[in-house]
Each structure stands twice: as C-alpha cells, then as structure tokens.
Scaffold this active site. Structure first.
Site, PDB file in Angstrom:
ATOM      1  N   THR A 142     -82.292 -52.232 -31.694  1.00 49.22           N
ATOM      2  CA  THR A 142     -81.223 -51.666 -30.877  1.00 49.22           C
ATOM      3  C   THR A 142     -80.401 -52.722 -30.151  1.00 49.22           C
ATOM      4  O   THR A 142     -79.394 -52.396 -29.540  1.00 49.22           O
ATOM      5  CB  THR A 142     -81.823 -50.714 -29.817  1.00 49.22           C
ATOM      6  OG1 THR A 142     -82.754 -51.446 -29.011  1.00 49.22           O
ATOM      7  CG2 THR A 142     -82.531 -49.559 -30.470  1.00 49.22           C
ATOM      8  N   SER A 179     -78.308 -56.549 -29.363  1.00 46.76           N
ATOM      9  CA  SER A 179     -77.054 -57.131 -29.832  1.00 46.76           C
ATOM     10  C   SER A 179     -77.234 -57.871 -31.148  1.00 46.76           C
ATOM     11  O   SER A 179     -76.335 -57.882 -31.996  1.00 46.76           O
ATOM     12  CB  SER A 179     -76.498 -58.081 -28.767  1.00 46.76           C
ATOM     13  OG  SER A 179     -77.424 -59.129 -28.497  1.00 46.76           O
ATOM     14  N   THR A 180     -78.390 -58.510 -31.343  1.00 46.67           N
ATOM     15  CA  THR A 180     -78.638 -59.224 -32.590  1.00 46.67           C
ATOM     16  C   THR A 180     -78.801 -58.251 -33.749  1.00 46.67           C
ATOM     17  O   THR A 180     -78.236 -58.452 -34.835  1.00 46.67           O
ATOM     18  CB  THR A 180     -79.899 -60.100 -32.463  1.00 46.67           C
ATOM     19  OG1 THR A 180     -79.799 -60.907 -31.292  1.00 46.67           O
ATOM     20  CG2 THR A 180     -80.054 -60.999 -33.668  1.00 46.67           C
ATOM     21  N   ASP A 190     -85.086 -57.025 -36.410  1.00 44.06           N
ATOM     22  CA  ASP A 190     -84.766 -56.872 -34.988  1.00 44.06           C
ATOM     23  C   ASP A 190     -84.674 -58.246 -34.344  1.00 44.06           C
ATOM     24  O   ASP A 190     -85.115 -59.242 -34.912  1.00 44.06           O
ATOM     25  CB  ASP A 190     -85.842 -56.030 -34.296  1.00 44.06           C
ATOM     26  CG  ASP A 190     -85.333 -55.351 -33.035  1.00 44.06           C
ATOM     27  OD1 ASP A 190     -84.168 -55.576 -32.649  1.00 44.06           O
ATOM     28  OD2 ASP A 190     -86.104 -54.586 -32.429  1.00 44.06           O
ATOM     29  N   GLY A 243     -83.961 -55.128 -23.245  1.00 47.56           N
ATOM     30  CA  GLY A 243     -82.930 -54.099 -23.377  1.00 47.56           C
ATOM     31  C   GLY A 243     -83.443 -52.703 -23.063  1.00 47.56           C
ATOM     32  O   GLY A 243     -82.656 -51.753 -22.994  1.00 47.56           O
ATOM     33  N   GLU A 295     -89.435 -49.438 -30.277  1.00 49.83           N
ATOM     34  CA  GLU A 295     -89.360 -50.562 -31.203  1.00 49.83           C
ATOM     35  C   GLU A 295     -90.750 -50.986 -31.661  1.00 49.83           C
ATOM     36  O   GLU A 295     -90.956 -51.278 -32.846  1.00 49.83           O
ATOM     37  CB  GLU A 295     -88.623 -51.735 -30.554  1.00 49.83           C
ATOM     38  CG  GLU A 295     -87.138 -51.484 -30.383  1.00 49.83           C
ATOM     39  CD  GLU A 295     -86.404 -52.619 -29.697  1.00 49.83           C
ATOM     40  OE1 GLU A 295     -85.172 -52.584 -29.674  1.00 49.83           O
ATOM     41  OE2 GLU A 295     -87.079 -53.538 -29.175  1.00 49.83           O
TER      42      GLU A 295
END
Length: 241
Positions: A44, A46-47, A91, A107, A113
């Site tokens: 989820t 930014s990467t 991820d 985050g 995750e």
C-alpha cells in the site's frame, strides 16, 4: 547472495535527484518477477504504488495476461479467503537489516500486509538505499505496534518497559493539529517504538511483544523477505535469501 545492476547512464543524472526515482527503478525491477496467471500480493505504500502502476501498464499492453480481464484491463482484486496461497508479494519496507529482516507499517497497514506476505511463496521487497540499517530500529524512526484501543496507555507502558535496556520510548501515533489518535484499517491504535540501540534477538523480541495482552501485531517482518531490491545512485543491488 547479491547481484549488482548498473542504472542506464543516460538516466543516471535524473535518478539521483529524488528518492522517488530510486523507488520507481526498484519497483520496475521487481515487476520482472511476475508471470502471467500468478496470484499477487501488492503493498500500500509509495514504493508499491510504482509496482502497481507498472503492472497495470503491462496488462493494458497485453504483456501480462490475467484469467479475468476485469473492466478496462485493470488488475483483478481478490482476498486470502479466495486465494489462501499467494504466488508473489511485492512491497516496500521502512528498514532492511543485513539479514533481510524488515520494519514495515509506518504507513499504518502492517497487520494486513503481514497476513498477505506471510501467505506468499516469494516476497520481493523494493527499497532505496536510505532504508538499509545495521540493526532493526537503527534508523531512529518508529517500529510500529498495532494495539487495541482499550487501555492503550497501559499497553504502551508495558511495551516501553520491555525494551528499557535499548532506551525504548513508546508513543501513540496521532494525526493533525488536534493530535487525534491514528486509527488503523482494523479500528486499532498504533504505538510507535523508538530505540536508541539494538533490541538483540528479534525472534525473542517478537515473542515478548506478542505475549502482551492488548497487542495485535508488530511491524517486524522477520525471515519473510526472499529478495530485496535496493536502488542507489550507482545502480540496483539484488539481495537474495
């Protein structure tokens, strides 16, 4: 095992300008691990967003095929109830130590995750070189612990006392000027732990955290990554377990 891959010289001057450029390069490399028909777990942060964008583009170009071409060639979504085994997860991470142990969850999505990435056959992590640390917590930034809202101060105190020898400080994660508690997608709070030095045996630390009543999950991903792709100014480094 490590393998180094240089970045294209024509784009190097641009890639060293921003951290986001490096994340994008690593994400595109990770997508090369995907094969048609795979069940994927996507993060989820930014990467991971760069990987999702790349996958969507390859689907639209017909270079990746899915069993169900959903809507306008988007990525079909499912869950662990329907697909309890995931072929590949991609991820990012907040920290990576020399043994490919991770900190994730700054985050806020650490529990979901970890559920997905714990069910996958291969877990490819994409980071820029700023995320490499000598030990978990070595960046001086947070190692998150998801806790239930009930008596969270009591839980935070127990967590801080658990790692007193490592100079641990436990803080409730808050948002905005009013410092309202951050609420996870599971309706819980997050206690961020800050360490001044190594907490030692990570598996022992993990067991101790999870034994505290009120703790839901922590952000240490121990022995879960199978590959870490690190993007730096001089190129890519691929680290394999």
């Amino acid at each position: 095992m490590e393998a180094g891959l240089p970045l294209p010289s024509s784009s190097l001057s641009q890639l060293i300008l921003t951290q986001d450029d490096l994340k994008k390069i690593a994400a595109y490399k990770a997508v090369e691990y995907i094969e048609s028909g795979m069940v994927l777990g996507l993060g989820t942060g930014s990467t991971a967003k760069h990987a999702v964008d790349r996958i969507g583009k390859l689907l639209r170009q017909g270079k990746l095929k899915t069993h169900e071409q959903a809507l306008s060639l988007g990525i079909p979504l499912s869950d662990l109830d329907s697909h309890p085994v995931v072929d590949l997860a991609i991820d990012g991470a907040d920290e990576v130590d020399p043994y490919l142990n991770l900190v994730k969850g700054r985050g806020g999505s650490l529990l979901r995750e970890k559920m997905v990435e714990g069910a996958c056959k291969k877990f490819v992590v994409i980071v820029d070189e700023s995320k490499l640390v000598n030990y978990i917590g070595g960046s001086g930034l947070a190692m998150p612990v998801e806790v239930i809202q009930f008596c969270w101060k009591f839980t935070a105190s127990r967590l801080q006392n658990l790692f007193q020898e490592s100079g641990c400080v436990a803080k409730l994660r808050t948002l905005g000027e009013k410092a309202e508690p951050y609420v996870t997608d599971n309706g819980n709070y997050i206690i961020d732990l800050y360490f001044k030095q190594s907490i030692g045996d990570l598996k022992a630390a993990s067991d101790s955290i999870l034994q505290i009543a009120g703790v839901v999950e922590h952000g240490m991903f121990i022995d879960m990554a199978t590959t870490v792709i690190v993007a730096g100014e001089l190129g890519l480094i691929v680290k394999n377990k």
